[in-house]
Design a protein around this motif. Structure first.
Motif, PDB file in Angstrom:
ATOM      1  N   LEU A   1      66.577  11.906 -45.441  1.00 55.08           N
ATOM      2  CA  LEU A   1      66.438  10.878 -46.468  1.00 55.08           C
ATOM      3  C   LEU A   1      67.660  10.859 -47.381  1.00 55.08           C
ATOM      4  O   LEU A   1      68.149   9.793 -47.765  1.00 55.08           O
ATOM      5  CB  LEU A   1      65.181  11.113 -47.305  1.00 55.08           C
TER       6      LEU A   1
ATOM      7  N   GLU B   1      70.213   7.752 -48.349  1.00 57.55           N
ATOM      8  CA  GLU B   1      69.864   7.166 -49.652  1.00 57.55           C
ATOM      9  C   GLU B   1      70.897   6.158 -50.143  1.00 57.55           C
ATOM     10  O   GLU B   1      70.554   5.027 -50.527  1.00 57.55           O
ATOM     11  CB  GLU B   1      69.688   8.270 -50.703  1.00 57.55           C
TER      12      GLU B   1
ATOM     13  N   ASN C   1      70.923   2.886 -48.126  1.00 61.16           N
ATOM     14  CA  ASN C   1      69.747   2.056 -48.367  1.00 61.16           C
ATOM     15  C   ASN C   1      69.772   1.441 -49.765  1.00 61.16           C
ATOM     16  O   ASN C   1      69.313   0.318 -49.960  1.00 61.16           O
ATOM     17  CB  ASN C   1      68.468   2.870 -48.166  1.00 61.16           C
TER      18      ASN C   1
ATOM     19  N   ILE D   1      60.543   4.321 -42.292  1.00 63.33           N
ATOM     20  CA  ILE D   1      60.084   5.692 -42.094  1.00 63.33           C
ATOM     21  C   ILE D   1      58.656   5.682 -41.569  1.00 63.33           C
ATOM     22  O   ILE D   1      57.769   5.078 -42.183  1.00 63.33           O
ATOM     23  CB  ILE D   1      60.126   6.480 -43.414  1.00 63.33           C
TER      24      ILE D   1
ATOM     25  N   TYR E   1      62.040   2.165 -46.655  1.00 69.35           N
ATOM     26  CA  TYR E   1      62.692   3.150 -47.523  1.00 69.35           C
ATOM     27  C   TYR E   1      63.487   2.479 -48.644  1.00 69.35           C
ATOM     28  O   TYR E   1      63.390   2.872 -49.813  1.00 69.35           O
ATOM     29  CB  TYR E   1      63.597   4.031 -46.661  1.00 69.35           C
TER      30      TYR E   1
ATOM     31  N   ILE F   1      62.402   8.224 -38.142  1.00 68.24           N
ATOM     32  CA  ILE F   1      63.144   7.299 -38.998  1.00 68.24           C
ATOM     33  C   ILE F   1      63.868   6.285 -38.128  1.00 68.24           C
ATOM     34  O   ILE F   1      64.573   6.649 -37.182  1.00 68.24           O
ATOM     35  CB  ILE F   1      64.147   8.034 -39.905  1.00 68.24           C
TER      36      ILE F   1
END
Length: 250
Positions: free
Chosen positions: A116, A120, A123, A132, A150, A242
């Motif tokens: 993640l 980050e 995204n 996810i 996400y 993912i």
């Protein structure tokens, strides 16, 4: 014109004071509401549905908050450009970006949290939209599974508790898809980034709203153009996958 521009600026400023949409709704909930309703969630729903006057929808709130953040960033950039050399501008922009990342400075011991964190910034910036898939047990011990947008969650929730291990990310009824295997409750919702297609012969699909390309979550099929699938071994969940959809910029 000047008065209308000033009013718009004040309105955007008032929206930016709220971290998430729920905080905005809470600002219109009174102690009397909570006394009689006995439920903050119910009080929020009454506000959201217009029973206490006109309010912004979740989509309108997010759009105006994004506009306020963009305006603030533009003002900051203009100030830096006037007062500091170029290398100071770049240095401070990098520091600002790092401060906005919830994963920055966290000790991430689990594969899922590291994955993640790696996604980050992309995204948040819109270069990537990740979906996810999580299957695990909720606080009642019931097995649940679902698909989470996400990028959308990053905009509407504070992820610091997730990255610091204080809270566990789980699918909910407001996510792209949700299923409770015990109660058999099933929900699906399109998000700002994806349209849910659940009646296609090929199975569950997600259509990206920006480039209109299809993300296929069927493990027996390819994930689709400009998309990748990553299976993860995690100590936090029974099953995690993912799906990353990369947005091409012309």
């Amino acid at each position: 014109m000047e008065r209308s521009a000033a009013a718009a600026a004040r309105f955007l400023g008032s929206v930016s004071q709220f971290k998430v949409y729920e905080d905005y709704l809470d600002s219109k909930v009174t102690p009397v509401d909570l006394f009689y309703l006995k439920s903050r969630d119910l009080a929020r729903k009454l506000v959201e549905h217009g029973h206490k006057g006109t309010v912004l929808s979740r989509e309108e709130f997010e759009e105006k908050k994004a506009a306020a953040q963009a305006a603030e960033a533009a003002r900051s950039n203009a100030l830096y450009n006037r007062s500091r050399p170029v290398f100071h501008i770049k240095f401070n922009l990098v520091r600002l970006r790092l401060r906005t990342l919830a994963s920055a400075g966290k000790e991430l011991k689990d594969n899922f949290l590291r994955a993640l964190a790696e996604r980050e910034e992309a995204n948040r910036s819109g270069k990537m939209t990740s979906v996810i898939f999580i299957r695990d047990h909720n606080t009642l011990g019931q097995e649940v599974s679902g698909y989470i947008d996400y990028a959308h969650r990053l905009k509407t929730q504070d992820f610091e508790p997730y990255f610091s291990g204080k809270k566990q990310l789980m699918p909910g009824r407001s996510d792209l898809c949700y299923y409770n295997w015990k109660t058999q409750v099933s929900t699906s919702n399109s998000s700002p980034n994806f349209e849910v297609i659940y009646d296609d012969p090929n199975g569950l699909l997600f259509k990206n709203k920006r480039d209109k390309k299809i993300l296929n979550v069927d493990p027996s099929s390819g994930p689709g153009e400009d998309s990748n699938r990553t299976f993860l071994q995690s100590d936090l969940y029974v099953h995690v996958v993912i799906y990353d959809h990369n947005i091409r910029t012309v």
